[in-house]
Design a protein around this motif. Structure first.
Motif, mmCIF file in Angstrom:
data_model
loop_
_atom_site.group_PDB
_atom_site.id
_atom_site.type_symbol
_atom_site.label_atom_id
_atom_site.label_comp_id
_atom_site.label_asym_id
_atom_site.label_seq_id
_atom_site.Cartn_x
_atom_site.Cartn_y
_atom_site.Cartn_z
ATOM 1 N N ARG A 123 17.514 18.008 -1.735
ATOM 2 C CA ARG A 123 16.220 17.631 -2.310
ATOM 3 C C ARG A 123 16.377 16.416 -3.237
ATOM 4 O O ARG A 123 15.578 15.483 -3.195
ATOM 5 N N THR A 127 14.710 12.877 -2.409
ATOM 6 C CA THR A 127 13.717 12.377 -3.377
ATOM 7 C C THR A 127 14.121 10.972 -3.822
ATOM 8 O O THR A 127 13.288 10.073 -3.914
ATOM 9 N N ILE A 133 8.801 14.911 0.833
ATOM 10 C CA ILE A 133 9.187 16.299 1.144
ATOM 11 C C ILE A 133 7.925 17.161 1.237
ATOM 12 O O ILE A 133 7.136 17.224 0.290
ATOM 13 N N GLU A 135 6.576 20.434 1.028
ATOM 14 C CA GLU A 135 7.032 21.733 0.490
ATOM 15 C C GLU A 135 6.630 22.913 1.384
ATOM 16 O O GLU A 135 7.426 23.817 1.617
ATOM 17 N N ASP A 136 5.385 22.883 1.862
ATOM 18 C CA ASP A 136 4.898 24.012 2.679
ATOM 19 C C ASP A 136 5.650 24.137 4.002
ATOM 20 O O ASP A 136 5.544 25.167 4.677
ATOM 21 N N CYS A 138 8.961 23.641 4.238
ATOM 22 C CA CYS A 138 10.367 23.993 3.986
ATOM 23 C C CYS A 138 10.491 25.510 4.019
ATOM 24 O O CYS A 138 9.686 26.216 3.412
#
Ligand SMILES: Cc1cc2nc3c(=O)[nH]c(=O)nc-3n(C[C@H](O)[C@H](O)[C@H](O)COP(=O)(O)O)c2cc1C
Length: 181
Positions: A123, A127, A133, A135-136, A138
């Motif tokens: 991450r 980043t 990224i 999130e939902d 991952c």
């Protein structure tokens, strides 16, 4: 709907790798308008050397071309000694200066929920590389120690549902990004 292409990168070179297997399973579980491609050349990339960053290196060009053609990256990487594997870090280092990389949607699949250090490191690296990224999208799935292969993962009632849901979210994020452009 226009087709979407996502690129899968595995941080493991093992023949029976859980991380490689989960990516192959994901390629069967993505929505129908999504093509999941697999970058096979992770182990053939030379060690990153900034002096060679501008040089034409066939294996590196293949990686950068694959990234250029993709709408998003799906990354699965094991934890080695609380870090990401050299294989993955090496590939990502070749992409640091790639102008197609910033803002690229990225999803992580973690095959070992205890591997918190590698996920945190992944991450941080992504980043820093200005990846987007999602999130939902991952997801962590407990594969370590299981006897599941690609087919078994794709058919597993709970694990396949987690992966399908994550890939739906990834697809939605990619479509939204396309519409916003
Ligand atoms: C050199 C080495 C170091 C490892 N270090 C860790 C570690 O620090 N933490 C951990 O949770 N697992 C660690 N493992 C276990 C691997 O993450 C695990 O076997 C994983 O499934 C390997 O991924 P693969 O099946 O995709 O090859 C290590 C394995 C190896 C070979």
């Amino acid at each position: 709907m226009n087709r979407i292409q996502v690129l899968c990168l595995s941080g493991s070179l093992r023949k029976v790798s859980y991380n490689t297997a989960v990516l192959h399973a994901v390629s069967r579980l993505v929505p129908a308008h999504v093509d999941a491609m697999f970058f096979e050349g992770m182990g053939e990339l030379p060690l990153f050397n900034p002096d060679r960053d501008e040089e034409y290196i066939m294996e590196v060009a293949a990686l950068r071309d694959a990234v250029k053609q993709s709408d998003g990256l799906i990354i699965a990487c094991p934890e080695y000694a609380h870090g990401i594997t050299g294989v993955m870090k090496n590939a990502l280092d070749w992409l640091v200066s790639d102008m197609n990389f910033p803002e690229l949607p990225v999803a992580f699949i973690n095959t070992s929920p205890r591997a918190i250090h590698a996920q945190a490191a992944l991450r941080e690296v992504l980043t820093t590389m200005s990846a987007n990224i999602i999130e939902d999208a991952c997801v962590a799935v407990p594969l370590l120690g299981s006897d599941l292969d690609e087919g078994g993962i794709a058919k597993h009632p709970e694990i396949s549902q987690l992966l399908i849901q994550a890939m739906k979210k990834f697809d939605e994020a990619i479509v939204m990004r396309r519409e916003a452009r």
